[in-house]
Design a protein around this motif. Structure first.
Motif, PDB file in Angstrom:
ATOM      1  N   LEU A   1       9.258   7.901   5.789  1.00 14.34           N
ATOM      2  CA  LEU A   1       8.933   6.602   6.376  1.00 14.34           C
ATOM      3  C   LEU A   1       7.612   6.047   5.837  1.00 14.34           C
ATOM      4  CD1 LEU A   1       9.835   4.439   8.392  1.00 14.34           C
ATOM      5  CD2 LEU A   1       8.526   5.652  10.142  1.00 14.34           C
ATOM      6  N   ARG A   2       6.626   6.941   5.687  1.00 16.38           N
ATOM      7  CA  ARG A   2       5.327   6.493   5.162  1.00 16.38           C
ATOM      8  C   ARG A   2       5.475   5.883   3.783  1.00 16.38           C
ATOM      9  NH1 ARG A   2       0.067   9.770   6.422  1.00 16.38           N
ATOM     10  NH2 ARG A   2      -0.567   9.033   4.381  1.00 16.38           N
ATOM     11  N   HIS A   3       6.229   6.569   2.957  1.00 14.30           N
ATOM     12  CA  HIS A   3       6.460   6.097   1.594  1.00 14.30           C
ATOM     13  C   HIS A   3       7.203   4.754   1.617  1.00 14.30           C
ATOM     14  CE1 HIS A   3       8.372   6.916  -2.622  1.00 14.30           C
ATOM     15  NE2 HIS A   3       7.312   6.124  -2.705  1.00 14.30           N
ATOM     16  N   LYS A   4       8.177   4.694   2.503  1.00 11.72           N
ATOM     17  CA  LYS A   4       8.950   3.454   2.613  1.00 11.72           C
ATOM     18  C   LYS A   4       8.039   2.293   3.032  1.00 11.72           C
ATOM     19  CE  LYS A   4      12.333   2.793   5.801  1.00 11.72           C
ATOM     20  NZ  LYS A   4      13.694   2.936   6.365  1.00 11.72           N
ATOM     21  N   ASN A   5       7.155   2.543   3.988  1.00 13.44           N
ATOM     22  CA  ASN A   5       6.217   1.502   4.411  1.00 13.44           C
ATOM     23  C   ASN A   5       5.298   1.092   3.266  1.00 13.44           C
ATOM     24  OD1 ASN A   5       7.059   1.037   7.045  1.00 13.44           O
ATOM     25  ND2 ASN A   5       5.948   2.825   7.815  1.00 13.44           N
ATOM     26  N   ALA A   6       4.870   2.091   2.473  1.00 12.13           N
ATOM     27  CA  ALA A   6       3.982   1.768   1.351  1.00 12.13           C
ATOM     28  C   ALA A   6       4.708   0.884   0.333  1.00 12.13           C
ATOM     29  CB  ALA A   6       3.488   3.055   0.693  1.00 12.13           C
ATOM     30  N   LEU A   7       5.987   1.201   0.086  1.00  9.10           N
ATOM     31  CA  LEU A   7       6.774   0.383  -0.849  1.00  9.10           C
ATOM     32  C   LEU A   7       6.909  -1.046  -0.319  1.00  9.10           C
ATOM     33  CD1 LEU A   7       9.595   2.977  -1.661  1.00  9.10           C
ATOM     34  CD2 LEU A   7       7.947   2.058  -3.312  1.00  9.10           C
ATOM     35  N   LEU A   8       7.222  -1.144   0.962  1.00  6.86           N
ATOM     36  CA  LEU A   8       7.375  -2.471   1.568  1.00  6.86           C
ATOM     37  C   LEU A   8       6.076  -3.268   1.462  1.00  6.86           C
ATOM     38  CD1 LEU A   8       9.095  -4.469   3.294  1.00  6.86           C
ATOM     39  CD2 LEU A   8       7.999  -3.446   5.301  1.00  6.86           C
ATOM     40  N   ASP A   9       4.974  -2.594   1.827  1.00  9.02           N
ATOM     41  CA  ASP A   9       3.687  -3.292   1.801  1.00  9.02           C
ATOM     42  C   ASP A   9       3.371  -3.782   0.397  1.00  9.02           C
ATOM     43  OD1 ASP A   9       3.614  -2.631   4.414  1.00  9.02           O
ATOM     44  OD2 ASP A   9       2.136  -1.023   4.222  1.00  9.02           O
ATOM     45  N   HIS A  10       3.689  -2.951  -0.584  1.00  5.73           N
ATOM     46  CA  HIS A  10       3.417  -3.361  -1.955  1.00  5.73           C
ATOM     47  C   HIS A  10       4.250  -4.587  -2.331  1.00  5.73           C
ATOM     48  CE1 HIS A  10       3.793  -3.445  -6.330  1.00  5.73           C
ATOM     49  NE2 HIS A  10       2.556  -2.961  -6.321  1.00  5.73           N
ATOM     50  N   ILE A  11       5.534  -4.528  -2.026  1.00  5.05           N
ATOM     51  CA  ILE A  11       6.417  -5.643  -2.416  1.00  5.05           C
ATOM     52  C   ILE A  11       5.987  -6.937  -1.730  1.00  5.05           C
ATOM     53  CG2 ILE A  11       8.792  -6.514  -2.252  1.00  5.05           C
ATOM     54  CD1 ILE A  11       9.623  -3.464  -2.439  1.00  5.05           C
ATOM     55  N   LEU A  12       5.617  -6.827  -0.449  1.00  2.00           N
ATOM     56  CA  LEU A  12       5.267  -8.045   0.293  1.00  2.00           C
ATOM     57  C   LEU A  12       3.964  -8.681  -0.188  1.00  2.00           C
ATOM     58  CD1 LEU A  12       6.269  -7.239   3.975  1.00  2.00           C
ATOM     59  CD2 LEU A  12       7.451  -8.685   2.315  1.00  2.00           C
ATOM     60  N   THR A  13       3.141  -7.894  -0.864  1.00  2.00           N
ATOM     61  CA  THR A  13       1.885  -8.492  -1.322  1.00  2.00           C
ATOM     62  C   THR A  13       2.002  -9.033  -2.737  1.00  2.00           C
ATOM     63  OG1 THR A  13       1.184  -6.261  -1.855  1.00  2.00           O
ATOM     64  CG2 THR A  13       0.313  -7.191   0.172  1.00  2.00           C
ATOM     65  N   THR A  14       3.175  -8.891  -3.370  1.00  2.00           N
ATOM     66  CA  THR A  14       3.292  -9.457  -4.714  1.00  2.00           C
ATOM     67  C   THR A  14       3.425 -10.971  -4.634  1.00  2.00           C
ATOM     68  OG1 THR A  14       5.669  -9.094  -4.671  1.00  2.00           O
ATOM     69  CG2 THR A  14       4.339  -7.423  -5.782  1.00  2.00           C
ATOM     70  N   ARG A  15       2.933 -11.617  -5.658  1.00  2.00           N
ATOM     71  CA  ARG A  15       2.880 -13.070  -5.648  1.00  2.00           C
ATOM     72  C   ARG A  15       4.263 -13.710  -5.744  1.00  2.00           C
ATOM     73  NH1 ARG A  15      -1.480 -14.079  -9.218  1.00  2.00           N
ATOM     74  NH2 ARG A  15      -0.010 -14.963 -10.676  1.00  2.00           N
ATOM     75  N   GLU A  16       5.229 -12.974  -6.311  1.00  2.00           N
ATOM     76  CA  GLU A  16       6.552 -13.575  -6.488  1.00  2.00           C
ATOM     77  C   GLU A  16       7.247 -13.844  -5.153  1.00  2.00           C
ATOM     78  OE1 GLU A  16       6.216 -10.274  -8.524  1.00  2.00           O
ATOM     79  OE2 GLU A  16       4.856 -11.768  -9.350  1.00  2.00           O
ATOM     80  N   VAL A  17       6.747 -13.236  -4.082  1.00  2.00           N
ATOM     81  CA  VAL A  17       7.409 -13.435  -2.794  1.00  2.00           C
ATOM     82  C   VAL A  17       7.075 -14.828  -2.273  1.00  2.00           C
ATOM     83  CG1 VAL A  17       7.603 -12.675  -0.410  1.00  2.00           C
ATOM     84  CG2 VAL A  17       7.381 -10.990  -2.230  1.00  2.00           C
ATOM     85  N   ASP A  18       8.105 -15.674  -2.240  1.00  2.00           N
ATOM     86  CA  ASP A  18       7.933 -16.994  -1.659  1.00  2.00           C
ATOM     87  C   ASP A  18       8.084 -16.821  -0.141  1.00  2.00           C
ATOM     88  OD1 ASP A  18       7.835 -19.662  -1.167  1.00  2.00           O
ATOM     89  OD2 ASP A  18       9.432 -20.233  -2.536  1.00  2.00           O
TER      90      ASP A  18
END
Ligand code: ADP
Ligand code: MG
Length: 448
Positions: free
Chosen positions: A256-273
């Protein structure tokens, strides 16, 4: 191909050009003329392919035709003359005023019903005095009954609430000539089978019925047999067709920790509109939305346990871009059509493989591209396999630098009991009956 060559009336063609539609989608090009010819239809095509217009435009054509043949309803009931329901005192004595809708649309969720209603008003904006009403749960009965008491053209409803009104004798359905079941498979999944039967019983025998469903195997096919007469089958692109505008990725998470880290990373990328993050449960949606809010994201949750007013407000905020991230469950997110959703993230896997297709269809709308990211733990391996079999597509595995999984990808060394048989046949590398085009495996997609 243009909309006027489909035989649509001028007010509808005009409304479509205002909506910015230049040409019909494939399903519209097939289904609109077929529906206008009066035959019953069974239609499947992928989410986002424009199914709403393919039944709503023929529905509006019918409303227009009835306007010609039926007397104009008086705008207000008069004090001096009603002689029972349906009658009004005209200049030459009482005359019949049609009661109840001529078009009935059933949809699985409130969100979807409201979206269909919006489409009806948009496409029907140049039909003077068009009357559209919705009957959905979570809205006070009084207001709904007022909307139903006058003359009506199109009624859009969720089955449960419609049946409530029907049972109370508050709803004349004797004029319905065009009956639409939108997302029939989903309504059946949600347990509406008896409600649908009861509603169909209350409709005139003489009617046209069109049914939309991702699949017509199983219960949806049986329902079609019961409700439709000599239907024409329209299958534009099966659910297994590549979602050309949607890039899919799979990240394996150790825990779960790893999954949260992946999510957090993706959500902070600029491509996310804007991102739509799916969880498996309502509680997970709440918990994750709270955590993301604490991190400073503009985020809220959307799930079926929330009161309707709040759900509407959350959706408005998503549309107004006051939310960048929405954490949702399958049922609540079903009707969402927001073109700026650039990312769908499967944080909790769906319970059913079909839902994966519905989820990723929330992005890549209206000609834009989208990214659908699945975050899977090892225990999700069986479901990942089922999704891949269902779509006959492999979801390419990806990693993020610095966040690579410590354990190897489970697909690399399948074990007995992991849910699927290993072997070359795993991902439908050949056409299956009724499965549409096989996916070109390994087809390279430019990264976005
Ligand atoms: P479906 O029910 O198949 O999932 P929708 O009817 O919700 O798809 O349509 C998806 C999106 O495509 C909506 O935003 C709709 O306004 C848009 N759309 C539908 N038909 C057209 C068209 N002919 N041209 C451009 N956009 C369209
Ligand atoms: Mg739809």
């Amino acid at each position: 191909m243009s909309f006027d060559t489909l035989g649509l009336a001028e007010p509808l063609v005009r409304a479509l050009s205002v909506a910015g539609y230049t040409e019909p989608t494939s399903v519209q090009a097939e289904a609109i003329p077929a529906a206008m010819s009066g035959t019953d239809l069974m239609v499947s095509s992928r989410t986002g392919s424009g199914k709403t217009a393919s039944f709503m435009l023929p529905a509006l054509m019918r409303v227009l035709a009835l306007r010609e043949s039926e007397p104009k309803p008086a705008p207000m009931p008069r004090n001096d003359g009603p002689r029972g329901p349906g009658f009004e005192r005209g200049p030459r004595g009482p005359r019949f005023v049609p009661q109840g809708p001529s078009v009935l649309v059933l949809a699985p969720t409130r969100e979807l019903a409201l979206q269909v209603a919006k489409a009806a008003s948009d496409y029907g904006r140049y039909i003077p005095g068009l009357r559209v009403a919705t009957v959905v749960g979570g809205v006070p009965y009084g207001a709904q009954l007022r909307a139903l008491s006058g003359p009506l053209d199109i009624l859009i409803a969720t089955p449960g609430r419609l049946l409530d009104h029907l049972g109370a004798g508050k709803l004349p359905l004797g004029r319905v000539g065009f009956f639409v079941l939108d997302e029939a498979d989903r309504m059946l999944d949600m347990g509406f089978i008896d409600d649908i039967h009861a509603i169909a019983e209350a409709l005139p025998q003489q009617r046209q019925t069109v049914m939309f469903s991702a699949t017509f195997s199983g219960p949806a096919g049986r329902l079609a047999e019961e409700l439709l007469r000599e239907p024409r089958r329209i299958e534009v692109a099966s659910h297994t067709e590549t979602h050309a505008d949607i890039e899919q990725r799979l990240h394996w998470a150790d825990d779960l920790r790893h999954k949260n880290a992946l999510l957090d990373h993706i959500l902070t990328t600029r491509e996310v509109d804007q991102a739509l993050v799916f969880t498996s449960t309502q509680r997970d949606a709440e918990v994750l939305a709270t955590r993301l809010a604490e991190m400073g994201h503009q985020v809220d949750a959307l799930h079926g346990g929330m009161p309707q007013g709040r759900r509407n407000r959350v959706l408005d905020q998503l549309r107004n871009r006051r939310l960048r991230v929405l954490v949702a469950t399958d049922v609540a997110a079903r009707g969402i059509d927001v073109k700026t959703i650039s990312h769908v993230i499967n944080y909790g896997l769906p319970m059913k493989e079909e839902d994966y297709v519905h989820r990723i269809g929330r992005t890549g709308r209206a000609g834009r591209t989208g990214l659908a990211v699945t975050l899977a733990e090892r225990r999700d391996f069986g479901m990942v396999q089922r999704i891949q079999r269902f779509t006959t597509q492999r979801i390419p595995a990806a990693t993020i630098t610095g966040l690579e999984p410590r354990t190897p990808e489970p697909a690399a060394r399948p074990k007995p009991g992991f849910g699927a048989k290993p072997g070359p046949k795993r991902f439908g590398n050949g056409p299956k009956p009724g499965y549409g085009k096989p996916f070109a495996r390994g087809a390279a997609k430019p990264s976005r």
